[in-house]
Design an enzyme around this catalytic site. Structure first.
Site, mmCIF file in Angstrom:
data_model
loop_
_atom_site.group_PDB
_atom_site.id
_atom_site.type_symbol
_atom_site.label_atom_id
_atom_site.label_comp_id
_atom_site.label_asym_id
_atom_site.label_seq_id
_atom_site.Cartn_x
_atom_site.Cartn_y
_atom_site.Cartn_z
ATOM 1 N N SER A 150 -6.061 -0.869 5.715
ATOM 2 C CA SER A 150 -4.827 -1.625 5.905
ATOM 3 C C SER A 150 -4.129 -1.141 7.167
ATOM 4 O O SER A 150 -4.222 0.040 7.525
ATOM 5 C CB SER A 150 -3.878 -1.436 4.708
ATOM 6 O OG SER A 150 -2.608 -2.026 4.967
ATOM 7 N N TYR B 76 0.955 4.488 -0.610
ATOM 8 C CA TYR B 76 0.041 3.473 -0.083
ATOM 9 C C TYR B 76 -0.362 3.796 1.353
ATOM 10 O O TYR B 76 -1.548 3.769 1.702
ATOM 11 C CB TYR B 76 0.701 2.098 -0.161
ATOM 12 C CG TYR B 76 -0.214 0.955 0.213
ATOM 13 C CD1 TYR B 76 -1.239 0.566 -0.639
ATOM 14 C CD2 TYR B 76 -0.061 0.277 1.415
ATOM 15 C CE1 TYR B 76 -2.090 -0.484 -0.309
ATOM 16 C CE2 TYR B 76 -0.898 -0.775 1.749
ATOM 17 C CZ TYR B 76 -1.905 -1.153 0.893
ATOM 18 O OH TYR B 76 -2.753 -2.191 1.222
#
Length: 266
Positions: free
Chosen positions: A147, A160
């Protein structure tokens, strides 16, 4: 296109093993490869969703494995079963991931561990049953879904961001390790993709991309053996600029940025 992928496409249907395949990016990738006529091995915690996908594609060869990527033994068993039924996969995609809003000092340690176990260790566990065999055979492609959130630490999303930063570094190391064996390692770094995960974000998401469009672009990058790809493409420019920001500028800009709601309990 890697020689292994080209040869597989010429001789037989592509064999693709995907984790986190029950929804979002994973389901979109499964649908894209089903459209290409691939033999699929799909892993996810929600077995009923996998069964529904298989039922909706009755003319396709699909093996489903209800399992959590935090369970390395379950992943290894799924890998053995897939290989026994269909042979070594041509493409293994470590996609399973979770995103949770967290804060240090608020009792969220278990959530930090859960995110890291899924997003990072789950990726390692996904590749573990296949990497040595692919290296010996000198064929196959390993794919990690990372990501752009791994480029800088996003406030409120420390778990995250940290997990995706770890994934980025791991995939780079693995790419170099597997290079002598002719096994491409592809890193796909999504920006904002329209999925149930991003639907919970209470802030504007620039360059939001539909999951099916993302899956088609990702599959093309995987077929080419691209080392690193970001979709949608404007997010690569944004990520490069974000990485280049001096720390004091980044701190001031993002101090008041909107954050994902905290979800310590789940």
């Amino acid at each position: 296109m890697p020689d292994s992928t080209r040869q597989a496409m010429q001789d037989a249907p592509l064999k693709v093993f995907i984790t986190g395949a029950s929804s979002g990016i994973g389901a979109a990738l499964a649908a894209e490869y089903a459209r290409q006529g691939a033999v699929l091995g799909l892993v996810a915690r929600r077995g009923e969703a996998l069964a529904g996908f298989r039922q909706s594609h009755p003319d396709h060869t699909i093996s489903i494995y209800p399992a959590d990527v935090r369970d390395a033994d379950a992943l290894a068993a799924a890998a053995r079963d897939f290989i026994a039924q269909h042979g070594m996969p041509d493409v293994v995609i470590a996609n399973a991931g979770v995103s949770r809003g967290v804060l240090t000092g608020e009792g969220d340690l278990a959530t930090f561990r859960d995110v890291m176990d899924t997003n990072y260790f789950g990726m390692v566990a996904t590749f573990e049953p296949f990497a040595s065999a692919m290296a010996k055979a000198k064929r196959g492609t390993l794919v990690g879904i990372a990501s752009v959130a791994g480029v800088r630490g996003l406030p409120g999303s420390g778990a995250y961001s940290a997990s995706k930063a770890a994934a980025l570094a791991y995939l780079e190391a693995l790419r170099v390790e597997m290079r002598p064996f002719g096994v491409p390692v592809v890193t796909i770094a999504p920006g904002y993709i329209r999925t149930p995960m991003t639907a919970k974000n209470p802030y504007r998401m620039p360059f939001l991309m539909d999951a099916d469009q993302f899956a088609a672009k990702a599959a093309q990058a995987i077929a080419r053996g691209t080392a690193f790809a970001v979709f949608p493409w404007p997010m690569r420019v944004a990520a490069t600029m974000l990485r280049a920001l001096p720390r004091w500028v980044y701190d001031r800009v993002f101090e008041k940025a909107p954050r994902k709601p905290r979800t310590a309990s789940h």
